[in-house]
Design a protein around this motif. Structure first.
Motif, PDB file in Angstrom:
ATOM      1  N   ILE A  19      -7.205   2.096   7.739  1.00 12.65           N
ATOM      2  CA  ILE A  19      -6.567   2.834   7.198  1.00 12.65           C
ATOM      3  C   ILE A  19      -6.737   3.127   6.723  1.00 12.65           C
ATOM      4  O   ILE A  19      -6.236   4.269   7.310  1.00 12.65           O
ATOM      5  CB  ILE A  19      -5.367   2.012   6.069  1.00 12.65           C
ATOM      6  CG1 ILE A  19      -4.513   0.878   6.256  1.00 12.65           C
ATOM      7  CG2 ILE A  19      -4.545   2.974   4.911  1.00 12.65           C
ATOM      8  CD1 ILE A  19      -3.944  -0.019   5.172  1.00 12.65           C
ATOM      9  N   VAL A  22       0.920  -1.050  -0.375  1.00 18.04           N
ATOM     10  CA  VAL A  22      -0.235  -0.153   0.357  1.00 18.04           C
ATOM     11  C   VAL A  22       0.556   1.507   0.714  1.00 18.04           C
ATOM     12  O   VAL A  22       1.519   1.146   0.920  1.00 18.04           O
ATOM     13  CB  VAL A  22      -0.728  -0.145   1.210  1.00 18.04           C
ATOM     14  CG1 VAL A  22      -1.859   1.409   1.089  1.00 18.04           C
ATOM     15  CG2 VAL A  22      -1.924  -1.424   1.473  1.00 18.04           C
ATOM     16  N   GLN A  23       0.869   2.276  -0.992  1.00 19.31           N
ATOM     17  CA  GLN A  23       1.679   3.162  -1.661  1.00 19.31           C
ATOM     18  C   GLN A  23       0.855   4.005  -0.683  1.00 19.31           C
ATOM     19  O   GLN A  23      -0.308   4.796  -1.148  1.00 19.31           O
ATOM     20  CB  GLN A  23       1.756   3.852  -2.803  1.00 19.31           C
ATOM     21  CG  GLN A  23       2.574   2.624  -3.287  1.00 19.31           C
ATOM     22  CD  GLN A  23       3.997   3.065  -3.489  1.00 19.31           C
ATOM     23  OE1 GLN A  23       3.889   4.002  -3.849  1.00 19.31           O
ATOM     24  NE2 GLN A  23       4.913   2.157  -3.741  1.00 19.31           N
ATOM     25  N   LEU A  24       1.279   4.747   0.422  1.00 19.54           N
ATOM     26  CA  LEU A  24       0.620   6.423   0.929  1.00 19.54           C
ATOM     27  C   LEU A  24       0.958   7.146   0.735  1.00 19.54           C
ATOM     28  O   LEU A  24       2.512   7.228  -0.305  1.00 19.54           O
ATOM     29  CB  LEU A  24       1.303   5.822   2.257  1.00 19.54           C
ATOM     30  CG  LEU A  24       1.048   4.735   3.463  1.00 19.54           C
ATOM     31  CD1 LEU A  24       1.881   4.786   4.557  1.00 19.54           C
ATOM     32  CD2 LEU A  24      -0.165   4.507   3.415  1.00 19.54           C
ATOM     33  N   SER A  25       0.416   8.419   0.222  1.00 18.74           N
ATOM     34  CA  SER A  25       0.741   9.476  -0.327  1.00 18.74           C
ATOM     35  C   SER A  25       1.591  10.141   0.295  1.00 18.74           C
ATOM     36  O   SER A  25       2.153  10.897   0.146  1.00 18.74           O
ATOM     37  CB  SER A  25      -0.997  10.328  -0.809  1.00 18.74           C
ATOM     38  OG  SER A  25      -1.607  10.410   0.662  1.00 18.74           O
ATOM     39  N   ILE A  41       5.169   8.161   6.733  1.00 18.47           N
ATOM     40  CA  ILE A  41       4.324   8.165   8.867  1.00 18.47           C
ATOM     41  C   ILE A  41       5.654   7.215   9.165  1.00 18.47           C
ATOM     42  O   ILE A  41       6.766   6.614   8.891  1.00 18.47           O
ATOM     43  CB  ILE A  41       3.206   7.738   8.517  1.00 18.47           C
ATOM     44  CG1 ILE A  41       3.007   5.930   8.224  1.00 18.47           C
ATOM     45  CG2 ILE A  41       1.825   8.079   8.292  1.00 18.47           C
ATOM     46  CD1 ILE A  41       2.139   4.832   8.892  1.00 18.47           C
ATOM     47  N   LEU A  58      -4.695   7.763   6.961  1.00 21.28           N
ATOM     48  CA  LEU A  58      -4.021   7.951   6.324  1.00 21.28           C
ATOM     49  C   LEU A  58      -4.396   8.124   4.519  1.00 21.28           C
ATOM     50  O   LEU A  58      -5.508   7.389   4.072  1.00 21.28           O
ATOM     51  CB  LEU A  58      -3.082   6.509   6.189  1.00 21.28           C
ATOM     52  CG  LEU A  58      -2.895   6.314   7.300  1.00 21.28           C
ATOM     53  CD1 LEU A  58      -2.416   5.474   7.930  1.00 21.28           C
ATOM     54  CD2 LEU A  58      -1.564   7.569   8.015  1.00 21.28           C
ATOM     55  N   VAL A  59      -4.146   8.279   3.629  1.00 18.32           N
ATOM     56  CA  VAL A  59      -4.727   8.390   1.673  1.00 18.32           C
ATOM     57  C   VAL A  59      -3.968   7.533   1.010  1.00 18.32           C
ATOM     58  O   VAL A  59      -2.391   7.737   1.237  1.00 18.32           O
ATOM     59  CB  VAL A  59      -4.374   9.601   1.198  1.00 18.32           C
ATOM     60  CG1 VAL A  59      -4.823  10.142  -0.087  1.00 18.32           C
ATOM     61  CG2 VAL A  59      -5.478  11.335   2.444  1.00 18.32           C
ATOM     62  N   LEU A  60      -4.372   6.364   0.202  1.00 17.36           N
ATOM     63  CA  LEU A  60      -3.691   5.854  -0.631  1.00 17.36           C
ATOM     64  C   LEU A  60      -3.100   6.529  -1.642  1.00 17.36           C
ATOM     65  O   LEU A  60      -4.613   7.165  -2.567  1.00 17.36           O
ATOM     66  CB  LEU A  60      -4.726   4.525  -0.519  1.00 17.36           C
ATOM     67  CG  LEU A  60      -5.537   4.256   1.088  1.00 17.36           C
ATOM     68  CD1 LEU A  60      -5.847   3.056  -0.282  1.00 17.36           C
ATOM     69  CD2 LEU A  60      -4.513   3.183   1.505  1.00 17.36           C
ATOM     70  N   ARG A  61      -2.569   6.120  -2.233  1.00 23.23           N
ATOM     71  CA  ARG A  61      -1.830   6.540  -3.323  1.00 23.23           C
ATOM     72  C   ARG A  61      -1.673   5.875  -4.300  1.00 23.23           C
ATOM     73  O   ARG A  61      -2.612   5.522  -5.958  1.00 23.23           O
ATOM     74  CB  ARG A  61      -0.853   7.533  -3.103  1.00 23.23           C
ATOM     75  CG  ARG A  61      -0.027   8.355  -4.504  1.00 23.23           C
ATOM     76  CD  ARG A  61       1.053   8.596  -4.821  1.00 23.23           C
ATOM     77  NE  ARG A  61       2.482   7.657  -4.598  1.00 23.23           N
ATOM     78  CZ  ARG A  61       3.324   7.965  -4.604  1.00 23.23           C
ATOM     79  NH1 ARG A  61       4.068   9.368  -4.365  1.00 23.23           N
ATOM     80  NH2 ARG A  61       4.320   7.162  -4.792  1.00 23.23           N
ATOM     81  N   LEU A  63       3.282   0.543   3.050  1.00 23.50           N
ATOM     82  CA  LEU A  63       3.043  -0.142   4.305  1.00 23.50           C
ATOM     83  C   LEU A  63       2.865  -1.516   3.252  1.00 23.50           C
ATOM     84  O   LEU A  63       2.200  -1.720   2.223  1.00 23.50           O
ATOM     85  CB  LEU A  63       1.460  -0.128   4.708  1.00 23.50           C
ATOM     86  CG  LEU A  63       1.710   1.414   5.479  1.00 23.50           C
ATOM     87  CD1 LEU A  63       0.034   1.256   6.044  1.00 23.50           C
ATOM     88  CD2 LEU A  63       2.155   0.504   7.380  1.00 23.50           C
ATOM     89  N   ASP A  75       6.356   5.229   3.591  1.00 18.71           N
ATOM     90  CA  ASP A  75       4.961   5.449   2.742  1.00 18.71           C
ATOM     91  C   ASP A  75       4.526   4.377   2.018  1.00 18.71           C
ATOM     92  O   ASP A  75       3.998   4.230   1.481  1.00 18.71           O
ATOM     93  CB  ASP A  75       5.420   6.084   1.550  1.00 18.71           C
ATOM     94  CG  ASP A  75       6.636   6.787   0.245  1.00 18.71           C
ATOM     95  OD1 ASP A  75       7.441   5.229   0.919  1.00 18.71           O
ATOM     96  OD2 ASP A  75       6.845   7.000   0.174  1.00 18.71           O
TER      97      ASP A  75
END
Ligand SMILES: Nc1ncnc2c1ncn2[C@@H]1O[C@H](COP(=O)(O)OP(=O)(O)O)[C@@H](O)[C@H]1O
Ligand SMILES: [Mg+2]
Lengths: 253, 309
Positions: free
Chosen positions: B279, B232-235, B238, B284-287, B259, B257
């Protein structure tokens, strides 16, 4: 001893022989007949006798030796070269057999075939000329020893050969001249003294002389020496083969 | 129980100085099927040839059924059947004769009933009187197998038995292998096909450049294969996984960034929905999201390429 393996190899090799039985039988009959027509008739009409024996009869032992020697070599060399060439030797190498068993199988079969051809020639010759066999047992013994020892030599050639050319070259370049110059068709006493001495270095002379003695009771060299020579030759070939299998030369990488 | 086949630090250097086996150690139990996987030139055939007596070992020790392959070669080889990689058969010989020959070569009494059974099992019976040269490639391979089985081996080596054979023969071969295993025969086969190793082997060994890189139970390898990853790519990066998200199999990767969640596709509850909900709940925002599955092929390629400089 793995007798079963020896028998299996022997039978397998003989099967090849039986597949070409007609050829195995006809070609010696034909070539012997030709020899008698050419040598016996053409030359024999000029040379009456050699050492008190009619020329036609005189050449019989030489003729037999010539064929038996070339047959032993070519059968044995082909017999072991072929599995090497087509790759089926893997089966021999991975079987529970030792060198003696492999040799006995291949050499035994090659010698048997040569013996068969020798017998065919002897019988064909009997149709053309009269001759007696003075020492039949010795005759058989000489014949057997010759088949055996030259089959051993053929086996070595088959393992050594890297291609079909080499397989044919040695018999052609070395063995045929030795046999022809070994007194197959004449007595070495007919040669000039220098050549008589040189000829004594030709191992085949001892064979043919001994073999001829078993027919006509006359010999170029003493019979004991003939036996010693062929015994020594057999032993030498066996020693070389023993070394080949110990070291895996040209068979086991 | 001691191993049926025991290979200790086996080395082979060919005459030219090429080291084809660099110390292979492997124990195989009776009745086991082991598949050796490896690229061309890995040393699979060399390993088999050395055990079977076709090439001589440079160093190391091999015993078959407790018999040393050099000191006690008769007993050792008597147990072994070999189906070579290359088809090598006397072309003018008849099928039945060449199989009989193989049995005789191992010093066994003639047993026509057994040979008939073997030929029938390999669908060769109606070809028994044919000359080998008249047979198709697949049929010739069957003859090689019949020859190897003719002396009732306890250890069978199959060197790429299904390379270039049709689907039917391949399936047939797998069945035969299973039947032999049921009779307690130990089987070592080499192959290029991973699915083949998967389908029939108890253990899989990976060999490359003369070294055995791994030997593992097929099932263990398969469970590795059953693992899947979701990335999971986060924008925004963290610094740590929020406590509400923490769960087994989840880790933080990249520069904080990404998960990564590793899960077992065969598990009953995977918890993907829960994870994604958590999530979102954590703000958290997913990219981007992607999943990947490690195949045996991949494990294999990884292992092999680690080796390659
Ligand atoms: N007789 C030989 N002489 C020298 N090198 C060899 C010989 N046989 C095989 N090799 C080399 O050993 C390596 C392993 O070969 P091989 O055991 O046939 O591999 P595989 O069966 O895994 O494809 C290869 O690099 C090959 O070139
Ligand atoms: Mg190979």
């Amino acid at each position: 001893m793995n007798w079963g393996a020896i028998a299996a190899i022997y039978r397998f090799e003989m099967a090849r022989f039986f597949r070409t039985m007609l050829q195995s039988f006809l070609s010696p009959v034909l070539s012997t007949s030709l020899y008698f027509v050419v040598f016996g008739t053409a030359i024999g009409s000029r040379i009456e006798q050699v050492e008190g024996i009619g020329y036609g009869g005189f050449i019989v032992p030489g003729l037999i030796m010539l064929s038996v020697i070339t047959q032993s070599i070519s059968n044995a060399s082909f017999g072991i070269y072929f599995p090497k060439f087509i790759g089926t030797i893997y089966e021999l190498l991975s079987a529970p057999v030792n060198f003696l068993e492999i040799v006995l199988g291949y050499v035994g079969a090659a010698a048997t075939k040569a013996l068969f051809v020798g017998t065919v020639i002897l019988c064909t010759a009997a149709l053309f000329v009269d001759f007696q066999i003075a020492h039949p047992l010795a005759m058989v013994a000489f014949l057997l020893l010759t088949c055996l020892s030259f089959a051993l030599l053929g086996f070595i050639i088959g393992i050594w050969a890297g291609n079909f050319e080499q397989l044919q070259l040695v018999p052609l370049l070395i063995v045929t001249p030795l046999v022809f110059l070994g007194g197959s068709f004449y007595s070495i006493t007919m040669l000039p003294p220098v050549w008589q001495t040189i000829t004594l270095f030709n191992p085949v002379v001892y064979l043919i002389s001994g073999f001829r003695w078993s027919f006509f009771d006359t010999a170029d060299v003493p019979v004991g020496l003939s036996l010693l020579a062929i015994g020594g030759f057999t032993f030498l070939c066996l020693a070389v083969i023993w070394w080949i299998f110990r070291t895996g030369w040209r068979i086991r990488s | 129980m001691s191993a049926m086949l025991s290979i200790r630090d086996l080395r082979k250097t060919y005459e030219g100085g090429f080291q084809a086996l660099k110390g292979v150690t492997l124990e195989i139990e009776q009745g086991e099927i082991i598949a050796l996987l490896g690229p061309n030139g890995a040393g699979k055939t060399t390993l088999i040839s050395t055990i079977c007596g076709i090439t001589t070992p440079t160093a190391g020790e091999v015993t078959v059924g407790g018999h040393d392959i050099l000191r006690d070669f008769r007993a050792a080889r008597g147990l072994i059947g070999l189906v070579p990689q290359e088809i090598a058969l006397e072309p003018f010989e008849r099928v039945l004769n060449t199989v009989r020959f193989s049995r005789g070569l191992f010093g066994h009494r003639r047993d026509e009933a057994l040979i008939e059974r073997i030929l029938r099992r390999l669908s060769l019976w109606d070809k028994k009187d044919a000359q080998v040269k008249e047979l198709s490639g697949g049929m010739k391979r069957r003859v090689l197998i019949a020859k190897a089985l003719a002396h009732e081996p306890r250890v069978l080596f199959l060197d790429e038995p299904t390379a270039g054979v049709d689907v039917e023969l391949r399936k047939d071969m797998w069945d035969i292998v299973a039947e032999l295993k049921a009779d307690g025969v130990t089987i070592i086969l080499t192959t290029h096909y991973i699915e083949e190793a998967e389908a029939i082997a108890d253990r899989i060994g990976v060999i490359n450049r003369g070294e055995l890189l791994l030997v593992e139970q097929t099932s263990a390898l398969m469970s590795r294969l059953g693992k899947k990853q979701i990335e999971v790519q986060l924008s925004a990066a963290i610094s740590a996984i929020p406590p509400t998200l923490a769960r087994p199999g989840l880790s933080l990767a990249g520069e904080g960034d990404v998960l990564v969640f590793e899960y077992d596709t065969q598990a009953e509850r995977i918890g993907l929905t829960g994870l994604l909900n958590a999530i979102a709940a954590a703000g958290l925002v997913l990219r981007d999201v992607n999943t990947r599955q490690s195949s045996l092929e991949e494990i294999f390629v990884d292992l092999v390429s680690e080796e390659t400089p």
